[in-house]
Structure formats: structure tokens, C-alpha cells
Design a protein around this motif. Structure first.
Motif, PDB file in Angstrom:
ATOM      1  N   TYR A  90       0.845  -1.194   0.000  1.00  0.00           N
ATOM      2  CA  TYR A  90       0.000   0.000   0.000  1.00  0.00           C
ATOM      3  C   TYR A  90       0.878   1.241   0.000  1.00  0.00           C
ATOM      4  CZ  TYR A  90      -3.389  -3.523   1.344  1.00  0.00           C
ATOM      5  OH  TYR A  90      -4.165  -4.651   1.365  1.00  0.00           O
ATOM      6  N   ALA A 124      -0.303  -1.770   7.771  1.00  0.00           N
ATOM      7  CA  ALA A 124      -1.214  -2.890   7.524  1.00  0.00           C
ATOM      8  C   ALA A 124      -1.334  -3.730   8.786  1.00  0.00           C
ATOM      9  CB  ALA A 124      -0.696  -3.740   6.381  1.00  0.00           C
ATOM     10  N   ALA A 146      -8.921  -4.506   3.616  1.00  0.00           N
ATOM     11  CA  ALA A 146      -7.970  -5.050   2.648  1.00  0.00           C
ATOM     12  C   ALA A 146      -8.617  -6.021   1.668  1.00  0.00           C
ATOM     13  CB  ALA A 146      -6.823  -5.739   3.382  1.00  0.00           C
TER      14      ALA A 146
END
Length: 460
Positions: A90, A124, A146
Motif C-alpha cells: 500500500y 497494515a 484489505a
């Protein structure tokens, strides 16, 4: 060159641009703008696509590390986080208020998620299946699912949220509030701030060490690290390092904490048992992002001013490799399972994918015939890199009318350009070699006493 956050040239003083704008980057005329060489260029969301397919790119390498791919993302990509469990990466695009989602298997952008204003840091949490994004401009944290790549919650935090770290085992997320001098602690189950902790001036990056139950926060303005007890949410120690302490990474396997010092171009190594600095490692110019890979025993450092990534051996605290990447490398993340690292290149809006596999290069060792003619043949040869795999040859799709190949023997069937491609596969220690190419221009046979023109060219 874009101005850097919180750095006053020659003095190391914080530049507060007002209303939470990055020095040199902010709202201008209602649109995101950024400085490049003194000119303002309007930020536009870039088309996210892989620029060069993995295995077919020119890989730059040093000491066994190589750039395996370069991925275009959105404008002003600062923060980056990897989720090894999901196989995704990301990237926070500050200039577009978006997050780019990269498939780690293909190195292609598979989604672009709109978040809050001025996204900077992100983390994350594989256990929760979420990604947390600090939106500096709006004072919030966006929670991305996600699985669906959609924002499921927006959490108000302090002023100027900047860095993010997650502790999946504890179900806790930590956010530095740069302008407020605090850290917000978020309950990952309720998406609510449970406590606000006062730390040093202009807290920048942070890292959680779940095994030790501690959180480390760099305070940029006074060059210190605040150590937070994750059980009591209290600051238990303040470690002086020097001006410009930027980002931090904890490596429980090595029993060390690594802090980049932007102004003096070093990394401080802290013993978490004693909170003492045990080593100071010179790296490249203006280091920012740092990430540890316990599996490889490596620490990656993004050198913003040098356009490189330094690789530190965690066992010896020495730099063992320096890898050239894009322009303005800033954010750093590692995927120990895949043996890769990711660095955001702020000045060219890309992400460099670094592999622990070494690069290898193909070199042609044969020269085409001096007068290639229809009906003639050519025995081609080349040497490859350290993988030991054979170099194989094919004819380019546009040349199959002109020539054909059987093993190493090229046969010229018609006049025109004959393109010969050389390939070498990789293995556990080496990337596939970038394809090498040799081009031969084949002349016609002698007709009516005249020789048609011919030429040869070779290119890597």
C-alpha cells in the motif's frame, strides 16, 4: 528538488508551513501542487501501471540486491506498507488523497482508494484485515478493508497525523500527531481513540515491538526517541540521539531498534533492553524511511538526498550494499516472506521493488557475419550471469520472416532486419537477466551484378 518536511537548510529547524502543509507541498489555487526546480507542477493522479515487467527490466544491483521492478503510482508517494499475508503493498499518495494498492506477485497497481486529505503514513494489520492511513491534512485516520479496498471507517485523531504503526496481537494502532506532539492510541476492534499520549516535539515515525510491549516514537525537533510502555500507555524513557531523528524500525530477532537521523546521514542502533545507543552507522545523504527484514538479517534505509537505499547487515551493523533507486526515495517497507523491499520515490512518483536476488547480465560473445546475405547462416553465442542457467536464443516476432533459429544457428531466409533475443532464467539467488538483443540487417543475394546494401548492429 522538493523541499523536505521539517528541515531548515543548514540548521535542521522545523518548517511549519501552516495548516499542516508539507514545506513545498500544499494546496495552491485549490489544487495540489508541488515544487520541482522552483516551478509549481499541478499534481494529477497518475495512471497506475507497471512500467517494466518483472524479469524484463534493467536491474541495478549492488552486493546481491537488485531493483526488480519500478511501479508508477500516484503523485507525491510518501508512506508505504507491506502485507505479506495478503501479498499486497500500500502506498500513500499525498498529492492525490489516495492509496495505491500493488499486487506483490505481479508488481502492478490493482486498486486506487480515495482516503482523507494529505495521506502520509500507513500500516497494515493482517490480523484485522485492515490498512490504517494517517491523513495529515484532515486530522483523521482512514481504515481500509484489505479484502474490498474500500474505506470502512474514518477516525478523528490529533492535529497533523503522520506516522502509523499497528500491533496486531494487541489489536492496537498508534498514530503520531506531528503538530500536536502526541500519539493517539486506537482500538482496532472499535476504531475509537482510547488514549492520547504526550511525547516530544513534532513526533514523526513510530514502531511497535509487540514482544517487548513497547512503542518507539521519533521526535524530529529535538532528536529524541520516546519509549512508550504499551501496557500502561506511559512514556518510560526518552533517548537523546541528535537533531533530525526521522523514522524508526524495531527488529525483535536482532534485539535492536533502528532510527534514521536525517541531518547527519546516519542510523542509530538502540538496545531495547537498556535504551542505550550501541552503534551509529553512516548511510547515504538525508536518510528517512527504514525497515527491518529479520529473515534476511537486513535493514533497509531510504536515502532521500542520494537516490539510494542502504542495506545494513544486522549482525555487524555495517552497510553491505547500496542500491540506486528512483529520485527522492522516502518511505520504506519490507516483506520478509518474499525477500523484497519497497521504497517510494517521491520526486518521480514511483515505487522501486528491491529483491534480495542478485542481478545478472547477458553479453553477446559472437559478432554477425561481415556480409549477411539471404541463404547464409550465423552461429550466435553469449555468456550469462551467476545463476548458471543456459542462455537461450529466440527470434523476435517481427523478424520471423527474415530469419529462423535452431539451437545456436541462425539462418537468413529473406532480406530485412533479423532480431535475435537472448534470455537467461533466474533462480533462488539471481533475478532473470534483462533480455539482450542483437540486430542484423540482411541483404539480398547478388543479383544482376549488384550487391544490395547490408549492415549489422548489436545492442545490449
Amino acid at each position: 528538488m522538493r523541499a523536505l518536511w521539517g528541515y531548515h537548510a543548514g540548521a535542521g529547524h522545523h518548517l511549519h508551513a501552516g495548516a499542516g502543509h508539507h514545506a513545498g507541498i500544499g494546496h495552491r489555487g485549490g489544487a495540489w501542487a508541488r515544487w520541482r526546480g522552483g516551478a509549481v507542477v499541478a499534481g494529477v493522479v497518475a495512471a497506475a501501471a507497471l512500467s517494466l515487467a518483472a524479469g524484463a527490466v534493467p536491474a541495478s544491483a549492488a552486493g546481491g540486491y537488485a531493483v526488480a521492478a519500478t511501479v508508477p503510482v500516484g503523485p507525491d508517494p510518501w508512506g508505504v506498507a507491506a502485507d505479506p499475508a495478503a501479498g499486497t503493498v500500500y502506498v500513500a499518495n499525498y498529492g492525490a488523497d489516495t492509496v495505491s494498492v500493488i499486487d506483490a506477485g505481479t508488481n502492478a497497481v490493482i486498486a486506487t482508494v480515495r482516503v482523507g486529505s494529505g495521506p502520509f503514513g500507513l500500516a497494515a494489520d493482517p490480523a484485522a484485515g485492515n490498512v490504517y492511513v494517517a491523513n495529515y491534512g484532515s486530522g483523521t485516520v482512514s481504515v481500509i478493508d484489505a479484502a474490498t479496498n474500500t474505506v470502512t471507517a474514518t477516525i478523528p485523531v490529533g492535529s497533523g497525523p503522520f506516522g502509523v504503526a499497528a500491533d496486531p496481537a494487541a489489536g492496537t494502532v498508534y498514530v503520531t500527531n506531528y503538530d500536536a506532539g502526541t500519539v493517539s492510541v486506537i482500538d482496532a476492534h472499535t476504531n475509537a481513540v482510547t488514549v492520547t499520549i504526550h511525547v516530544g516535539p513534532y513526533p514523526f515515525g513510530l514502531a511497535a515491538d509487540p514482544a517487548a510491549g513497547t512503542v518507539y516514537v521519533t521526535n524530529y525537533a529535538d532528536g529524541t526517541v520516546s519509549v512508550i510502555d504499551a501496557h500502561t500507555n506511559r512514556v518510560t524513557a526518552t533517548i537523546p540521539l541528535g537533531a533530525g531523528s526521522a523514522y524508526v524500525a524495531a527488529d525483535p530477532a536482532a534485539g535492536a531498534v533502528y532510527v534514521t537521523n536525517y541531518i547527519n546521514g546516519t542510523v542509530s542502533v538502540i538496545d531495547p533492553a537498556t535504551n542505550a545507543v550501541t552503534a551509529t552507522i553512516p548511510v547515504g545523504s538525508n536518510p528517512y524511511g527504514v525497515a527491518a527484514d529479520p529473515a534476511a538479517g537486513a535493514v533497509y534505509v531510504a536515502n532521500y538526498g542520494a537516490g539510494t537505499v542502504s542495506v545494513i547487515d544486522a549482525a555487524t551493523n555495517t552497510v553491505t550494499a547500496t542500491v540506486p533507486v528512483g529520485s527522492g526515495p522516502y518511505g520504506m517497507a519490507a516483506d520478509p516472506a518474499a525477500g523484497t523491499a519497497y521504497v517510494t520515490n517521491v520526486n518521480d512518483d514511483t515505487v522501486s521493488v528491491i529483491s534480495t536476488q542478485a542481478a545478472q547480465v547477458i553479453t553477446f560473445t559472437s559478432a554477425p557475419p561481415a556480409s549477411p546475405m539471404v541463404g547464409g547462416t550465423y552461429l550466435v553465442s553469449a555468456t550469462g550471469g551467476g545463476s548458471g542457467n543456459p542462455v537461450t536464443f529466440t527470434i523476435g516476432a517481427s523478424s520471423r520472416r527474415v530469419c529462423s533459429i535452431s539451437g545456436p544457428t541462425v539462418t537468413f531466409n529473406a532480406s530485412g532486419r533479423c532480431v535475435i533475443d537472448a534470455n537467461q532464467a533466474g533462480n533462488a539467488g539471481y533475478l532473470p537477466a534483462p533480455q539482450a538483443r542483437q540486430t542484423v540487417t540482411v541483404g539480398r543475394c547478388r543479383c544482376r551484378g549488384r550487391l544490395r546494401p547490408w549492415s549489422t548492429t548489436a545492442q545490449p
